[in-house]
Design a protein around this motif. Structure first.
Motif, short mmCIF file in Angstrom:
data_model
loop_
_atom_site.label_atom_id
_atom_site.label_comp_id
_atom_site.label_asym_id
_atom_site.label_seq_id
_atom_site.Cartn_x
_atom_site.Cartn_y
_atom_site.Cartn_z
N VAL A 1 0.85 -1.20 0.00
CA VAL A 1 0.00 0.00 0.00
C VAL A 1 0.88 1.25 0.00
N CYS A 2 1.97 1.22 0.77
CA CYS A 2 2.88 2.37 0.82
C CYS A 2 3.51 2.66 -0.54
N GLU A 3 3.71 1.63 -1.35
CA GLU A 3 4.28 1.84 -2.68
C GLU A 3 3.42 2.77 -3.53
N SER A 4 2.12 2.68 -3.35
CA SER A 4 1.22 3.45 -4.21
C SER A 4 0.48 4.57 -3.49
N ASN A 5 0.61 4.64 -2.18
CA ASN A 5 -0.13 5.64 -1.41
C ASN A 5 0.82 6.33 -0.44
N VAL A 6 1.29 7.50 -0.81
CA VAL A 6 2.27 8.22 0.00
C VAL A 6 1.67 8.65 1.34
N HIS A 7 0.38 8.93 1.36
CA HIS A 7 -0.26 9.30 2.62
C HIS A 7 -0.14 8.17 3.63
N TRP A 8 -0.42 6.94 3.19
CA TRP A 8 -0.27 5.77 4.06
C TRP A 8 1.17 5.65 4.52
N ALA A 9 2.10 5.83 3.59
CA ALA A 9 3.51 5.70 3.92
C ALA A 9 3.92 6.70 5.00
N LEU A 10 3.43 7.94 4.87
CA LEU A 10 3.76 8.96 5.85
C LEU A 10 3.15 8.63 7.21
N GLN A 11 1.89 8.21 7.21
CA GLN A 11 1.25 7.83 8.48
C GLN A 11 1.98 6.67 9.14
N LEU A 12 2.32 5.66 8.36
CA LEU A 12 3.02 4.49 8.90
C LEU A 12 4.41 4.87 9.39
N THR A 13 5.06 5.79 8.70
CA THR A 13 6.38 6.25 9.14
C THR A 13 6.31 6.88 10.52
N TRP A 14 5.30 7.73 10.75
CA TRP A 14 5.17 8.36 12.06
C TRP A 14 4.83 7.35 13.14
N ILE A 15 4.01 6.38 12.81
CA ILE A 15 3.66 5.34 13.79
C ILE A 15 4.89 4.51 14.14
N ALA A 16 5.65 4.10 13.12
CA ALA A 16 6.85 3.30 13.35
C ALA A 16 7.91 4.12 14.10
N TYR A 17 8.02 5.40 13.77
CA TYR A 17 8.99 6.25 14.46
C TYR A 17 8.62 6.40 15.94
N SER A 18 7.33 6.51 16.23
CA SER A 18 6.93 6.62 17.64
C SER A 18 7.24 5.32 18.38
N GLY A 19 7.05 4.17 17.70
CA GLY A 19 7.42 2.89 18.30
C GLY A 19 8.92 2.79 18.54
N LEU A 20 9.68 3.35 17.63
CA LEU A 20 11.14 3.37 17.76
C LEU A 20 11.55 4.20 18.99
N GLU B 1 9.61 5.02 21.63
CA GLU B 1 9.07 4.45 22.88
C GLU B 1 9.88 3.26 23.36
N ASN B 2 10.56 2.58 22.44
CA ASN B 2 11.28 1.34 22.80
C ASN B 2 12.79 1.49 22.70
N ARG B 3 13.28 2.73 22.88
CA ARG B 3 14.72 2.95 22.90
C ARG B 3 15.36 2.09 23.98
N PRO B 4 16.56 1.60 23.74
CA PRO B 4 17.22 0.78 24.78
C PRO B 4 17.46 1.53 26.08
N GLU B 5 17.58 2.88 26.03
CA GLU B 5 17.83 3.65 27.24
C GLU B 5 16.61 3.72 28.15
N VAL B 6 15.43 3.50 27.59
CA VAL B 6 14.19 3.60 28.36
C VAL B 6 13.98 2.28 29.12
N SER B 7 13.63 2.38 30.39
CA SER B 7 13.50 1.16 31.21
C SER B 7 12.40 0.24 30.71
N THR B 8 11.35 0.80 30.11
CA THR B 8 10.26 -0.03 29.61
C THR B 8 10.43 -0.38 28.13
#
Length: 125
Positions: A46-65, A67-74
């Motif tokens: 879907v990201c290949e053909s829909n840049v809006h989806w790609a941008l939304q997914l990028t922000w979601i994945a970046y927030s997951g990145l 939130e789960n930094r190795p420096e964070v205890s959780t």
């Protein structure tokens, strides 16, 4: 089927509401499960053909990145690594439009996972 949804722009727009859940499943289900690979392939197609989806997914994945930094205890190191890999694959999908994962790789990974589980069950019984 998921493949049929790719051809229907209205369905893709409706599925956007489920993008956070799809991203969550893609980054948190076991990496060697076939379902995880299929969901990731679908989202990247879907990201290949829909840049809006790609941008939304990028922000979601970046927030997951973040939130789960190795420096964070959780933080979860595996989820952090999978979010980083997903960000890289999103970029590849948008820029190159490449099909990153072939079906043989998916099948062999799922088969290897199932064989390992079966052998573990045999050893424990």
């Amino acid at each position: 089927t998921l493949a049929a949804l790719l051809d229907d722009g209205d369905s893709i727009d409706e599925l956007e509401a489920l993008l956070p859940q799809l991203a969550h499943l893609t980054t948190r289900l076991p990496a060697d499960w076939l379902l995880t690979s299929v969901l990731e392939r679908f989202v990247l197609r879907v990201c290949e053909s829909n840049v809006h989806w790609a941008l939304q997914l990028t922000w979601i994945a970046y927030s997951g990145l973040e939130e789960n930094r190795p420096e964070v205890s959780t933080g979860d190191a595996e989820v952090h690594a999978r979010c980083a890999a997903l960000l890289h694959r999103i970029e590849q999908a948008v820029v190159y439009g490449a099909k990153m994962v072939n079906r043989d790789t998916l099948r062999s990974a799922a088969l290897a996972h199932n064989v390992r589980r079966w052998l573990d069950e045999l050893k424990s019984s």
